[in-house]
Design a protein around this motif. Structure first.
Motif, PDB file in Angstrom:
ATOM      1  N   PHE A 748       0.848  -1.198   0.000  1.00 26.58           N
ATOM      2  CA  PHE A 748       0.000   0.000   0.000  1.00 26.58           C
ATOM      3  C   PHE A 748       0.884   1.249   0.000  1.00 26.58           C
ATOM      4  N   ILE A 749       0.284   2.406  -0.329  1.00 32.15           N
ATOM      5  CA  ILE A 749       1.080   3.638  -0.417  1.00 32.15           C
ATOM      6  C   ILE A 749       1.444   4.093   1.000  1.00 32.15           C
ATOM      7  N   ALA A 750       2.709   4.445   1.195  1.00 31.80           N
ATOM      8  CA  ALA A 750       3.137   4.895   2.523  1.00 31.80           C
ATOM      9  C   ALA A 750       2.932   6.409   2.631  1.00 31.80           C
ATOM     10  N   ALA A 751       2.325   6.834   3.738  1.00 34.26           N
ATOM     11  CA  ALA A 751       2.135   8.277   3.953  1.00 34.26           C
ATOM     12  C   ALA A 751       2.229   8.557   5.437  1.00 34.26           C
ATOM     13  N   ASP A 752       2.574   9.797   5.762  1.00 34.44           N
ATOM     14  CA  ASP A 752       2.675  10.180   7.167  1.00 34.44           C
ATOM     15  C   ASP A 752       1.304  10.031   7.839  1.00 34.44           C
ATOM     16  N   ARG A 753       1.299   9.446   9.026  1.00 38.38           N
ATOM     17  CA  ARG A 753       0.038   9.122   9.689  1.00 38.38           C
ATOM     18  C   ARG A 753      -0.808  10.371   9.972  1.00 38.38           C
ATOM     19  N   LYS A 754      -0.126  11.470  10.287  1.00 33.42           N
ATOM     20  CA  LYS A 754      -0.850  12.688  10.675  1.00 33.42           C
ATOM     21  C   LYS A 754      -1.226  13.545   9.481  1.00 33.42           C
ATOM     22  N   THR A 755      -0.254  13.744   8.562  1.00 37.35           N
ATOM     23  CA  THR A 755      -0.499  14.707   7.463  1.00 37.35           C
ATOM     24  C   THR A 755      -0.936  14.018   6.175  1.00 37.35           C
ATOM     25  N   LEU A 756      -0.757  12.710   6.102  1.00 44.66           N
ATOM     26  CA  LEU A 756      -1.048  11.919   4.896  1.00 44.66           C
ATOM     27  C   LEU A 756      -0.210  12.345   3.700  1.00 44.66           C
ATOM     28  N   LYS A 784     -10.727  13.932   4.381  1.00 46.34           N
ATOM     29  CA  LYS A 784     -10.888  15.197   5.118  1.00 46.34           C
ATOM     30  C   LYS A 784      -9.546  15.643   5.712  1.00 46.34           C
ATOM     31  N   ILE A 785      -8.814  14.687   6.277  1.00 44.41           N
ATOM     32  CA  ILE A 785      -7.507  15.041   6.852  1.00 44.41           C
ATOM     33  C   ILE A 785      -6.569  15.508   5.739  1.00 44.41           C
ATOM     34  N   ALA A 786      -6.601  14.784   4.612  1.00 45.46           N
ATOM     35  CA  ALA A 786      -5.710  15.146   3.501  1.00 45.46           C
ATOM     36  C   ALA A 786      -6.020  16.561   3.008  1.00 45.46           C
ATOM     37  N   ALA A 787      -7.308  16.914   2.928  1.00 49.74           N
ATOM     38  CA  ALA A 787      -7.671  18.255   2.450  1.00 49.74           C
ATOM     39  C   ALA A 787      -7.116  19.324   3.394  1.00 49.74           C
ATOM     40  N   ALA A 788      -7.261  19.096   4.709  1.00 47.33           N
ATOM     41  CA  ALA A 788      -6.754  20.073   5.682  1.00 47.33           C
ATOM     42  C   ALA A 788      -5.235  20.175   5.579  1.00 47.33           C
ATOM     43  N   SER A 789      -4.619  19.009   5.363  1.00 52.18           N
ATOM     44  CA  SER A 789      -3.167  18.966   5.304  1.00 52.18           C
ATOM     45  C   SER A 789      -2.641  19.650   4.030  1.00 52.18           C
ATOM     46  N   ILE A 790      -3.303  19.368   2.897  1.00 49.97           N
ATOM     47  CA  ILE A 790      -2.875  19.976   1.621  1.00 49.97           C
ATOM     48  C   ILE A 790      -3.045  21.498   1.702  1.00 49.97           C
ATOM     49  N   ASP A 791      -4.177  21.921   2.245  1.00 52.85           N
ATOM     50  CA  ASP A 791      -4.446  23.359   2.357  1.00 52.85           C
ATOM     51  C   ASP A 791      -3.356  24.040   3.199  1.00 52.85           C
ATOM     52  N   ALA A 792      -3.042  23.415   4.351  1.00 56.46           N
ATOM     53  CA  ALA A 792      -2.023  24.003   5.228  1.00 56.46           C
ATOM     54  C   ALA A 792      -0.671  24.025   4.515  1.00 56.46           C
ATOM     55  N   TRP A 793      -0.365  22.951   3.786  1.00 58.46           N
ATOM     56  CA  TRP A 793       0.929  22.859   3.077  1.00 58.46           C
ATOM     57  C   TRP A 793       1.031  23.933   1.997  1.00 58.46           C
ATOM     58  N   THR A 803      -7.452  18.835  13.652  1.00 62.86           N
ATOM     59  CA  THR A 803      -7.774  17.996  12.489  1.00 62.86           C
ATOM     60  C   THR A 803      -7.795  16.523  12.903  1.00 62.86           C
ATOM     61  N   GLY A 804      -8.847  15.844  12.525  1.00 61.42           N
ATOM     62  CA  GLY A 804      -8.953  14.414  12.868  1.00 61.42           C
ATOM     63  C   GLY A 804      -9.477  14.188  14.271  1.00 61.42           C
ATOM     64  N   ARG A 805      -9.826  15.275  14.974  1.00 57.93           N
ATOM     65  CA  ARG A 805     -10.412  15.127  16.314  1.00 57.93           C
ATOM     66  C   ARG A 805     -11.821  15.707  16.300  1.00 57.93           C
ATOM     67  N   PRO A 806     -12.671  15.282  17.216  1.00 58.96           N
ATOM     68  CA  PRO A 806     -14.042  15.815  17.211  1.00 58.96           C
ATOM     69  C   PRO A 806     -14.058  17.289  17.622  1.00 58.96           C
TER      70      PRO A 806
END
Ligand SMILES: Cc1cc2nc3c(=O)[nH]c(=O)nc-3n(C[C@H](O)[C@H](O)[C@H](O)COP(=O)(O)OP(=O)(O)OC[C@H]3O[C@@H](n4cnc5c(N)ncnc54)[C@H](O)[C@@H]3O)c2cc1C
Ligand code: SF4
Ligand code: SF4
Ligand code: SF4
Length: 1005
Positions: A748-756, A784-793, A803-806
């Motif tokens: 599978f594709i490897a990605a950072d657990r937090k930022t994807l 959803k996490i990836a979108a937040a992460s891409i936007d921040a990046w 992000t990723g928390r309620p």
């Protein structure tokens, strides 16, 4: 249930507990004569009551359990009594998972009966009472059989004695049996056995082990089970020897695992201080229970203050029915401790608790153990809470971020209680707005989500979880029928372009949230239609394509382009056209089994078969089909095969039925449609002539839980087949990564657990293709996490920590729900088409019909609003401290309390407002209107009572019952003054408060 009893076997049983099979049944006398069968009793019969007492005193025998007091003291008290007397076998324990009492009842019933009969001679007691906790009901059979058999042995008047079995008993709140009650002699089953052994020893047997105790070693120890230890043993030797050491190792200095006695009710000790003997006195000096029944170890970093709070609440609950002063004292310690965990404590709280711990100890209340031990040994943690520093688990003081358990468990973190409240108010657009802040596919998830939120629903510890899943679909259907979903706010154009590979839930979600951030987004999809596995995996009878299409439309209207029939072959080139890319390719390849014959043309991959069906290809299978696999995909394959021509479908699973990964409801549905389950068989080979051969699987996992199947090669199952369909796993086609430099892990594709983000900057990945085959909602979370992460990046800022928390964005006004309805309404059952309606070749009619509007309205009213009421219990103990006891919450077993009973307050509440003063969230409140005071808990009016009017203005409004409560606590001259304040009309009303039976305005009870 009893985790120790079901999962662990007693590991070291002493001889006296190792009864043989005949004695185990209790039905067969171990010997024909009294002297041989019950030597202790035989011996006792030659002794007077006083001589029996002397023998016990000389032996130094101490109680097993409670305060561990010498047995002779209890006997002396008992002997001083007059009148009818009762001998009590108390099998209750602070930790219901402790194994000791169960072992004695089952394995030493004769010894137990003998001990009791020896004491019966002290005062010729005619009643024997067996107190059983709910967990041990059913374990009494051997003892009852033994008692019956003893009746026939000799003239010992057993027949005349009454045996009274009390079931579902709870332990008391006292450290020992209440002093002064000389009519009852209470011992634990273990102590009764030792009494029998003591008297038998006087006639020649060994008594060396009379100072030994039984202890159940539980979670956190390498070896678990029941052990017998000598009181002179060192606690550390016990942990290292019988326990095999603790599982959690200290990470460094000051980092200390926590020893938890009697599930916390017996106190706490740091592992570093375990160098003490197991003598009751040594334990008492350490502030813990002198004779604990169980021990477990939690990892360092456990919040002991929180654990103490839980233990104190349980002690308060065990004191139900005790004198108001006792309940008030216990309520006060629970309230002060809770205030500290809520970040409302100061030095005064700690000083008060120190004093109260002494008070509890002096009064003989067992709550002293958790409080004293934790105050003493974990002082630093208490002080940390007072300074409002983060608590070890980071949970206690997190009130602003508190979310309902369902909200926190939903992988997409949908604010469930808020959306359900909007639904209950009939506002479908607001419902969808709340859902889509975290999940852009409410209809899809409303139809197919496995609903992990429901397994965390607090209501399930009362009756059944709120039926959350279909409520999303209900709101979505209403919106779609009325012009579509409300549009989310779109940020101004950022000028950035994002390319997305794959239109499954991960890709769609990433696109949706990236678009709301103002980016231009394009999705590329190999298949002819968008949706990924929602379109080409999940069968149409669960997710009809036209419904999916409607939901996809609601994403496209935001200006998101989906290019279908557009496969991306080289990620490296694709990346160059965009500012960032997200890769969500899912798992499109069936993993075949490495068994002989898997290559035959009549052997199909599960998802290849489903995809072919959903693409509209002419696929016919059968008439005899064998599906191999035990998950939900296997079930879908089996049911689809029935609709594609199969006349018989055998579903062969390695796991036994209860261990199959497929959800029980899906399994039942498959069986109802005629699928034949064959569980516990592993595939061996597939023969060219059309036979699938399986071998019997003895176990799937090894002791440590690792997948390691063991087969019985002599037991074979052969099935004649026309097609074999393998639903045994899926993989990802990674060809597009070639040359991109993106790393992979285990296929599978490897990605950072937090930022994807992958190892290549600007390339992000998520969903099944990154985490392996999971569920739609987990793919949505990733998107959803990836979108937040891409936007921040892209903006060059750190990702939002939440992000990723309620996240609680608003608090929707609770629904007004009638108390009886809220307490008793049962979960709706989903209307479904009958088997006859859904079966038949090519019949993909939707099976679930969805909840009706009325059912949905009833269902949302079952919600307890755990976002508003955090289950701290402050209101309940404040009411208890007042001596009123109008409120009762249930223990959810998940470290929080919850209101399940909304009716009790109607009888008892006096409307004083003590609860509302302490509630940290406003979940419980008083409302005064039209001369009536209403006590309201999260929208439910639990009590209504008239308000008094006063002669003079400016006196705070009061109910008659509250006025009466105050009057009864004042000296007569002041009470008369109170009466004079009330206006004549109100004075006539006093005592006429609806729902309060007492004429004096005070509640009964
Ligand atoms: C039979 C079956 C039943 C299921 N039932 C449920 C259920 O009831 N509930 C539930 O929650 N989950 C269920 N799932 C799981 C769920 O469908 C998946 O977890 C989810 O769809 C994964 O989402 P994804 O976006 O990661 O990948 P996918 O949904 O697989 O989507 C990936 C998309 O990417 C496309 N793609 C791949 N490579 C390329 C490329 N190079 N170029 C362009 N496009 C590409 C694929 O064609 C596919 O459309 C089921 C799965 C199956 C197989
Ligand atoms: S009762 Fe309501 S708020 Fe509480 S966990 Fe269940 S659904 Fe969520
Ligand atoms: S208002 Fe009612 S429920 Fe609240 S503390 Fe007073 S009596 Fe108890
Ligand atoms: S109503 Fe308030 S005080 Fe009572 S448990 Fe809920 S949050 Fe705590």
């Amino acid at each position: 249930m009893n985790e120790f009893l079901t999962e662990e076997r007693p590991r070291l049983l002493p001889d006296w507990l190792d009864a043989d099979a005949a004695a185990l049944s209790g039905a067969v006398a171990p010997a024909a004569t009294l002297a041989a069968a019950l030597p202790g009793l035989d011996r006792a019969r030659s002794l007077s009551a006083l001589q029996r007492l002397q023998l016990v005193q000389r032996s130094g025998l101490a109680e097993w359990g409670g305060a561990g007091e010498p047995v002779h003291l209890a006997w002396r008290r008992f002997l001083r009594g007059h009148g009818p007397s009762v001998l009590v076998i108390d099998a209750t324990s602070f930790d219901p998972r402790a194994l000791g009492s169960a072992a004695v009842l089952q394995r030493a019933p004769w010894l137990l009966a003998e001990g009791v009969l020896i004491a019966a001679g002290l005062r010729d007691s005619m009643t024997i009472e067996l107190r059983l906790p709910a967990e041990l009901v059913g374990h009494e059979a051997a003892f009852l059989n033994a008692a019956d058999a003893i009746r026939s042995l000799a003239n010992i008047q057993v027949a005349k004695r009454r045996l009274d079995v009390q079931r579902d008993c709870k332990p008391g709140c006292w450290a020992d049996a209440p002093a002064g009650d000389a009519s009852r002699l209470v011992h634990t089953p273990q102590t009764w056995c030792r009494i029998a052994r003591l008297f038998a020893a006087a006639s020649g047997a060994q008594i060396a082990d009379l100072d030994a105790s039984l202890l159940t070693l539980g979670r956190g120890l390498a070896q678990r089970g029941l052990v017998e230890f000598k009181r002179a043993d060192k606690l550390r030797d016990l942990i290292d020897g019988w326990g095999g050491g603790v599982e959690a190792k200290a990470q460094g200095p000051g980092d200390d695992p926590v020893l938890v006695f009697d599930d916390g009710l017996g106190g706490f000790l740091p592992l570093s201080q375990a160098d003490l003997s197991c003598e009751p006195l040594a334990f008492t000096e350490a502030g813990i229970a002198p004779s604990p029944a169980s021990l477990m170890v939690t990892a360092s970093g456990t919040c002991v203050v929180k654990q103490t709070r839980r233990a104190l609440y349980r002690h308060w609950q065990l004191a139900e029915g005790e004198a108001p002063a006792v309940r008030g004292l216990l309520a006060r310690v629970a309230r002060l401790t809770t205030e500290i965990t809520l970040g409302r404590g100061d030095a005064g709280h700690l000083a008060a608790l120190d004093e109260l711990a002494l008070d509890l100890g002096t009064q003989g209340l067992a709550a002293a153990w958790p409080l004293s031990s934790s105050l003493r040994h974990f002082r630093a943690q208490w002080e940390q809470h007072l300074r409002r520093e983060s608590c070890p688990e980071g949970l206690c003081l997190d009130l602003p971020h508190h979310a309902a358990p369902c909200h926190g468990t939903c992988p997409a973190n949908i604010d469930i209680p808020s959306f359900m409240a909007h639904l209950g108010h009939g506002d479908y657009r607001a419902t969808i707005e709340v859902i889509r802040r975290d999940n852009p596919l409410p209809l899809t998830c409303g139809l197919v989500c496995p609903a992990p939120c429901e397994s965390a629903c607090v209501r399930s510890s009362h009756d059944e979880a709120v039926f959350i899943r279909p409520l999303k679909a209900k709101a979505a259907e209403h919106c779609l029928a009325n012009g579509g979903y409300p549009r989310p706010e779109i940020a101004p154009d950022s000028g950035k372009r994002i390319g997305i590979v794959g239109s499954g839930p991960a890709g769609l979600t990433a696109a949706y949230y990236l678009r709301t951030h103002g980016h231009q987004v394009e999705i590329f999809e190999t298949q002819k239609h968008a949706g990924g596995m929602l379109r080409y995996g999940i069968p149409a009878y669960r997710l009809p394509p036209e419904l999916l299409e409607q939901e996809l439309e609601q994403i496209k209207v935001l200006g998101i382009t989906i290019h279908t029939g557009a496969r991306i072959d080289r990620l490296e080139d694709f990346r160059k056209s965009y500012d960032a890319v997200f890769v969500g390719p899912g798992t499109q390849t069936a993993r075949l089994l490495p068994i002989p014959g898997a290559h035959h043309p009549f052997v199909l991959g599960g998802i290849d078969f489903l995809r072919a069906v959903r693409t509209g290809e002419t696929v016919r299978v059968g008439p005899r089909v064998v599906v191999i696999g035990g998950g939900n995909v296997a079930i879908d394959v089996a049911l689809t095969a029935l609709r594609q021509g199969a006349k018989s479908v055998d579903l062969v699973s390695l796991d036994k039925r209860r261990d199959m990964p497929a959800s029980p409801h899906e399994i039942e549905a498959a069986v109802a449609e005629g699928v034949q389950l064959r569980v516990g068989w592993g595939p061996l080979r597939i023969e060219e002539e059309g036979q699938a051969v399986f071998q019997f699987c003895e176990r799937v996992k090894d002791e440590s839980g690792k997948f390691d199947p063991k087969f019985d090669t002599a037991r074979l199952l052969t099935l004649d087949v026309d097609h074999v369909i393998l639903a045994t796993g899926q993989g990802t086609d990674l060809a597009l990564l070639e040359g991109s430099g993106v790393e992979t892990v285990r296929g599978f594709i490897a990605a950072d657990r937090k930022t994807l983000m992958t190892n290549v900057p600007g390339i992000f990945a998520g969903g099944d293709g990154q985490q392996g085959p999971r569920t739609a909602v987990e793919a949505i979370r990733a998107g959803k996490i990836a979108a937040a992460s891409i936007d921040a990046w892209l903006r060059g800022v750190p990702m939002d920590a939440m992000t990723g928390r309620p996240v609680r964005r608003a608090e929707v006004i609770p629904l007004v729900v009638e108390a009886h309805d809220r307490s008793h309404r049962r979960r709706a059952s989903m209307p479904e088409k009958s088997v006859e309606e859904v079966l038949g070749e090519g019949n993909y009619v939707r099976i679930e019909e969805g909840l009706t509007d009325a059912m949905a309205q009833d269902e949302v009213r079952r919600c307890l609003r755990c976002d508003v009421c955090i289950g701290c219990g402050m209101c309940m103990v404040a009411c208890s401290e007042m001596g009123i006891e109008a409120l009762r919450m249930g223990d959810t077993g998940a470290g929080r309390l919850a209101y399940f009973d909304f009716e009790r307050a109607a009888k008892l509440c006096i409307g004083c407002g003590a609860c509302t003063q302490v509630c940290p969230t406003g979940a419980i409140r008083l409302e005064d209107a039209d001369g009536v005071r209403r006590t309201i808990i999260t929208g439910t009016v639990v009590c209504e009572q008239p308000l008094l009017s006063f002669r003079e203005p400016g006196i705070p409004m009061q109910t008659p019952a509250h006025r009466e409560y105050i009057r009864k606590r004042l000296p007569p001259h002041m009470a008369a003054h109170l009466d004079r304040e009330i206006s004549p009309s109100s004075a006539r009303q006093r005592g006429d408060r609806p729902g309060v039976p007492g004429r004096d305005g005070l509640p009964k009870g």
